[in-house]
Design an enzyme around this catalytic site. Structure first.
Site, PDB file in Angstrom:
ATOM      1  N   SER A  16       0.671  -1.119   0.203  1.00  0.00           N
ATOM      2  CA  SER A  16       0.069   0.013   0.074  1.00  0.00           C
ATOM      3  C   SER A  16       0.903   1.429  -0.077  1.00  0.00           C
ATOM      4  CB  SER A  16      -0.959  -0.014   1.192  1.00  0.00           C
ATOM      5  OG  SER A  16      -0.371  -0.338   2.607  1.00  0.00           O
ATOM      6  N   ASP A  46      -3.978   5.765  11.814  1.00  0.00           N
ATOM      7  CA  ASP A  46      -3.004   5.380  10.695  1.00  0.00           C
ATOM      8  C   ASP A  46      -1.879   6.193  10.868  1.00  0.00           C
ATOM      9  OD1 ASP A  46      -1.681   4.435   8.586  1.00  0.00           O
ATOM     10  OD2 ASP A  46      -3.398   4.901   7.091  1.00  0.00           O
ATOM     11  N   HIS A  96       0.449   5.052   6.782  1.00  0.00           N
ATOM     12  CA  HIS A  96       0.480   5.902   5.326  1.00  0.00           C
ATOM     13  C   HIS A  96       0.528   7.082   5.380  1.00  0.00           C
ATOM     14  CE1 HIS A  96      -1.721   1.513   5.016  1.00  0.00           C
ATOM     15  NE2 HIS A  96      -1.108   1.635   4.050  1.00  0.00           N
TER      16      HIS A  96
END
Length: 465
Positions: free
Chosen positions: A221, A442, A445
């Site tokens: 990702s 998160d 990311h």
């Protein structure tokens, strides 16, 4: 003596030295070098440049480089066919006393021709490696600029190249502004290398340089993060250009039709294969069957690490396979080294360096442990600005050392986008709780627009500088 430095025109730096007697083209390694039949000049066949004028004769025909020049070259002195050497001697006798005068204008024209040809060979003729160095056989750094050593500078005038609301390539998990992030200060920091200026990304120039080419991001990702960023940056540069967007598993594409440029994303978190067998799902550390989809690309940008740390139900396999042995678990750095070594062998076996540029994206850090940057906070939540300076208190993560170790074994040129430290400094740039796809926090990311735009700016710089 007039010395002109021409950096990164081919595999290494190239020098042109004009003395009173002659002008030599000196390449860092004379791997394939021969004298042309008429004694007109030295030609290094490794340059991959269609036309090169390498020597003008002022008083004498072509001779081997003087010892003091060749002494800086670590490879053995080149050997030349005896018949060519004899031809030069005969030519020298027949032209005794003849002097060829070369005006300065002719020299400058030749230099311009050389530079033009080198530029046209540009994005496929050079091969750079780890930290801007050629990895093959431990060659020296060929550029004086380390793009990855520097600091983040607050610039009120600095604006991202695109707005997330106008870029339909962005996943909800990266669209921090849409999902409520109240501050935009994190978008006002520009990366400033210590030893040079980072060129501003030019999407139209990128498309023209890679017209008709295929570019693929391969990884997890974080590859998705960088792929979507580059797609948005290019789209913002040429908003009227036709494009198509197809998102599937494992291959997604963005195609800029007017230029024939396709950006691919191949999702494979480990690079090596996961195969379902009788015993269960097996992560095969010595197998890359998926590599058949990566061939015939003009640029490959690889990435892998984050999923190697997953354990229990979070990992998508049941066993590691090393050789013929199955293991329920392994030391993760050891497994990563074995898997990445298999990838390195794949690069050497399947990539043609004259056609394909290979990059490794580098280790993208997480910010789940505030103690790493001497903060009482537990993680990235609520962080509003990057760390000052150019070093991270916790130092480089051990997985970055694994990457360096493997890259130094790869024979084909691989350029490391060494984003780790500069990204470690950006504890403020994660989606945190402002993610449309994650209910938690998160800190893995990155927001878009945001830090991955700098990664792509560095990719662009590595391609043109």
């Amino acid at each position: 003596m007039l010395t002109i430095e021409l950096e990164e025109l081919s595999e290494q730096s190239v020098k042109m030295n004009q003395t009173e007697e002659d002008v030599h083209l000196i390449h860092e390694e004379f791997e394939i070098c021969e004298v042309e039949e008429e004694g007109r000049g030295w030609v290094n066949r490794n340059l991959k440049i269609k036309q090169v004028i390498v020597l003008f004769l002022f008083h004498k025909p072509c001779e081997p480089p003087k010892p003091n020049l060749a002494s800086t070259i670590k490879t053995p002195a080149p050997s030349f066919p005896s018949h060519s050497h004899k031809a030069i001697q005969e030519n020298q006798k027949s032209k005794m006393g003849f002097r060829l005068q070369v005006p300065l204008l002719t020299f400058l024209q030749a230099l311009a021709l050389f530079s033009q040809e080198a530029t046209s060979a540009g994005h496929h003729g050079s091969s750079v490696g780890h930290h801007g160095r050629v990895l093959k056989r431990g060659r020296k750094q060929v550029t004086s600029c380390n793009l990855f050593q520097g600091n983040w500078v607050f610039d009120p005038s600095w604006n991202p190249m695109y707005d997330s609301s106008s870029c339909h390539f962005i996943d909800a998990e990266f669209d921090c502004i849409k999902y409520g992030r109240p501050d935009k200060q994190f978008l006002k920091y520009a990366w400033k290398p210590d030893s040079c200026n980072l060129p501003r990304f030019d999407g139209a120039d990128f498309l023209n340089r890679w017209r008709g080419k295929k570019i693929m991001f391969v990884g997890d990702s974080l590859s998705l993060n960088m792929w979507e960023s580059l797609s948005c940056m290019i789209h913002a540069s040429v908003p009227s250009a036709k494009n198509t967007f197809v998102k599937k598993d494992p291959i997604s594409t963005v195609n800029f039709q007017d230029y024939g440029v396709t950006l691919y994303l191949f999702r494979t978190p480990y690079l090596v294969d996961i195969v379902r067998e009788d015993a269960g799902r097996v992560l095969k550390l010595d197998s890359i069957e998926a590599g058949k989809y990566w061939k015939d690309m003009d640029m490959l940008i690889f990435n892998s690490w984050h999923w190697w740390t997953h354990k229990g139900n979070d990992r998508p396999f049941d066993y590691f396979q090393d050789g013929t042995n199955l293991y329920k678990d392994m030391d993760r750095l050891t497994a990563y080294y074995k898997g990445l070594s298999t990838w390195g062998k794949w690069v050497d076996t399947n990539v043609d360096p004259s056609k394909t540029k290979v990059f490794f994206q580098g280790i993208s850090p997480t910010h789940y442990q505030g103690r790493e940057w001497n903060s009482p906070k537990k993680n990235c939540q609520g962080e509003l600005e990057p760390l000052t300076g150019s070093t991270y208190p916790a130092g480089a993560p051990p997985e970055a050392g694994v990457v360096s170790k493997v890259l130094n074994t790869v024979k084909n040129p691989v350029y490391l986008l060494d984003i780790t430290t500069l990204s470690q400094l950006r504890k403020d740039a994660h989606p945190s709780t402002y993610s449309g796809d994650h209910s938690g926090n998160d800190c893995s990311h990155w927001c878009l627009p945001g830090l991955p735009d700098t990664w792509n700016q560095l990719l662009y710089a590595a391609l043109i500088m």
